[in-house]
Design an enzyme around this catalytic site. Structure first.
Site, PDB file in Angstrom:
ATOM      1  N   LYS A 197       0.886   6.149  -4.098  1.00  0.00           N
ATOM      2  CA  LYS A 197       1.518   6.492  -5.464  1.00  0.00           C
ATOM      3  C   LYS A 197       0.483   7.344  -6.300  1.00  0.00           C
ATOM      4  O   LYS A 197       0.996   8.098  -7.126  1.00  0.00           O
ATOM      5  CB  LYS A 197       1.412   4.880  -6.320  1.00  0.00           C
ATOM      6  N   TYR A 246      12.053   3.804   3.439  1.00  0.00           N
ATOM      7  CA  TYR A 246      11.464   3.975   2.494  1.00  0.00           C
ATOM      8  C   TYR A 246       9.987   4.775   2.323  1.00  0.00           C
ATOM      9  O   TYR A 246       9.707   5.714   1.389  1.00  0.00           O
ATOM     10  CB  TYR A 246      11.210   2.551   1.443  1.00  0.00           C
ATOM     11  N   ASP A 248       2.562  -9.896   4.910  1.00  0.00           N
ATOM     12  CA  ASP A 248       3.422  -8.859   5.857  1.00  0.00           C
ATOM     13  C   ASP A 248       3.465  -9.836   7.122  1.00  0.00           C
ATOM     14  O   ASP A 248       4.613  -9.676   7.916  1.00  0.00           O
ATOM     15  CB  ASP A 248       2.885  -7.660   6.146  1.00  0.00           C
ATOM     16  N   HIS A 291      15.540   2.225 -29.108  1.00  0.00           N
ATOM     17  CA  HIS A 291      15.950   3.285 -28.845  1.00  0.00           C
ATOM     18  C   HIS A 291      15.130   4.451 -29.105  1.00  0.00           C
ATOM     19  O   HIS A 291      14.481   4.396 -30.072  1.00  0.00           O
ATOM     20  CB  HIS A 291      17.276   3.734 -29.915  1.00  0.00           C
TER      21      HIS A 291
END
Length: 464
Positions: free
Chosen positions: A50, A181, A308, A446
């Protein structure tokens, strides 16, 4: 032989907080690490990749802002400096973890490779050959995974997700085997750094785990950045001379390409081979993943597997959730379990993909199996999102799937600007087990991407 209340093998995202918890509870704990402290996420996963994604984003914006009235010249990518920044971030994390460990009175850290001698004893193999043996009342395995390298590629000079992060010069032509990915994130990163990039995938269907329209949109996004993607690439053969020479068959025709570097990204496997699990009697499946129950206990109830290596999730957030479940099981009220987890993930291409629960294709399959089930969908292309238009980044779409009878959200797929953050509003509603109307009737700020979630939920259509 020194005896501990708990032995933890691996310093990944489950191992470190678990060791800290045991030590803070006054328990004697040993934690073992054979490589760099911090596990995959810190060393060759989320943190470094990243960091590279951020640098690639800066390069892309600098080169592609003319339509927004910003013109730049001579954008240069300094991969050595990008690597140095990455290394500094990782080093600071290492320092933080080591400082944490040194401040815990009841914790012993061992540098070496841990493997079972019996179901309660561990041998720690060190580089200097001075092996140690310790015993534990409970043992926790958190050893992560690694890249699969098929036999036919093992003799060539290949890159993995780890070694590619050590390059100091941008590859002229990066060929990537595998369109998962990890491979796709690196494809965009290095294309933005200036590499010519070619991706080869054996499957005919691109990103087969995603809805086809979503996968097609991702492919279009990457191809707009001059990334060449070959699906249905069969009989891939690699010969290394001065360059990487690859031949493959596609649609009955042989094709040949040459590259400067090759990244192998065809899948991952658990780091369980050298644990000597058979000496502890711990069972694995055919792929080497350790079998666990709802609280991550193995068939030996005092031995747990987290992260994992248990095959229940391949992400930092799932590994940490494994820790949370085990912490509750040992020190809490034993209310948390694996079945409570709603699977969610993101692919950090630009724009990012995010997923939670089921997708449209899975929903249709469920309705085939259950004729009484009716699922409705909210859908909105990103080109109709004001914030996306204002930023000039309108690729992608948002989908939310809802059980019409229960009004509960079953899943969502977001592809587009800020999708990796926007999805969490949906995730929270799913964990709260509330009606979709909760978020439909909420007032959002918004102008944001999130404000369009209530709007799209006002227009549900039956899934057919």
């Amino acid at each position: 032989m020194k005896t501990y209340d708990a032995i933890i093998i691996g310093t990944g995202q489950a191992g470190v907080p678990l060791a800290t918890k045991f030590a803070n509870e006054g328990k004697k704990v040993a934690i073992i690490e054979k490589n760099k402290i911090g596990g995959t996420c810190v060393n060759n996963g989320c943190t470094p990749t990243k960091t590279y994604v951020a640098s690639a984003r800066r390069a892309f914006v600098a080169k592609n802002s003319k339509d927004l009235g910003i013109e730049t010249k001579d954008v240069k990518v300094n991969l050595k400096k990008i690597k140095e920044r990455k290394d500094e971030i990782i080093a600071n994390t290492h320092i933080g973890i080591k400082k944490l460990f040194s401040g815990l009175e009841n914790l012993d850290f061992y540098q070496g490779e841990g493997s079972f001698l019996s179901e309660n004893s561990i041998e720690i193999k060190t580089e200097n050959g001075k092996n140690k043996k310790i015993e534990g009342k409970q043992i926790f395995i958190n050893v992560g995974g690694k890249t699969i390298i098929p036999k036919e590629y093992q003799k060539i000079d290949y890159l993995t997700n780890t070694s590619i992060l050590e390059l100091e010069e941008v590859p002229k032509h990066l060929i990537i085997l595998g369109a998962g990915y990890i491979g796709l994130e690196f494809s965009q990163v290095f294309a933005r750094f200036g590499s010519k990039v070619t991706v080869l995938q054996q499957n005919e269907r691109f990103l087969k785990k995603e809805d086809k329209d979503v996968a097609d949109e991702i492919k279009k996004v990457l191809e707009k950045e001059s990334i060449t993607i070959h699906t249905n690439a069969q009989n891939i053969k690699v010969v290394q001379k001065e360059k990487i020479n690859i031949s493959f068959e596609k649609d009955g025709k042989e094709q040949k390409i040459k590259g400067s570097h090759i990244l192998i990204s065809v899948g991952r496997k658990p780091n369980t081979k050298n644990l000597n699990l058979e000496k502890a009697g711990v069972k694995t499946d055919e792929r080497g993943y350790i079998k666990v129950n709802q609280h991550f206990q193995t068939n030996k109830k005092h031995i747990f597997a987290l992260g994992d290596c248990n095959g229940k999730g391949a992400f930092t957030h799932t590994a940490y959730n494994d820790f949370e479940i085990v912490r509750d099981f040992i020190f809490g009220k034993q209310k948390r379990k694996l079945a409570d987890r709603i699977q969610c993930y993101a692919m950090f291409i630009d724009p990012p993909l995010s997923r939670v629960g089921i997708n449209e294709e899975q929903a249709k399959q469920q309705m085939k199996e259950d004729k009484d089930l009716k699922i409705v969908q909210a859908f909105r292309p990103m080109k109709y999102v004001a914030r996306a238009k204002e930023k000039g980044e309108t690729d992608g779409m948002m989908k939310i799937l809802i059980n019409e009878k229960t009004q509960k959200i079953l899943g969502a797929t977001f592809l587009g600007i800020s999708a990796d953050e926007t999805i969490h509003g949906v995730i929270d509603i799913m964990y709260a087990n509330k009606s979709y109307k909760t978020i439909r009737d909420a007032v959002h700020i918004h102008p944001t991407v999130s404000e369009l979630i209530p709007t799209m939920l006002e227009n549900l259509k039956e899934l057919k």
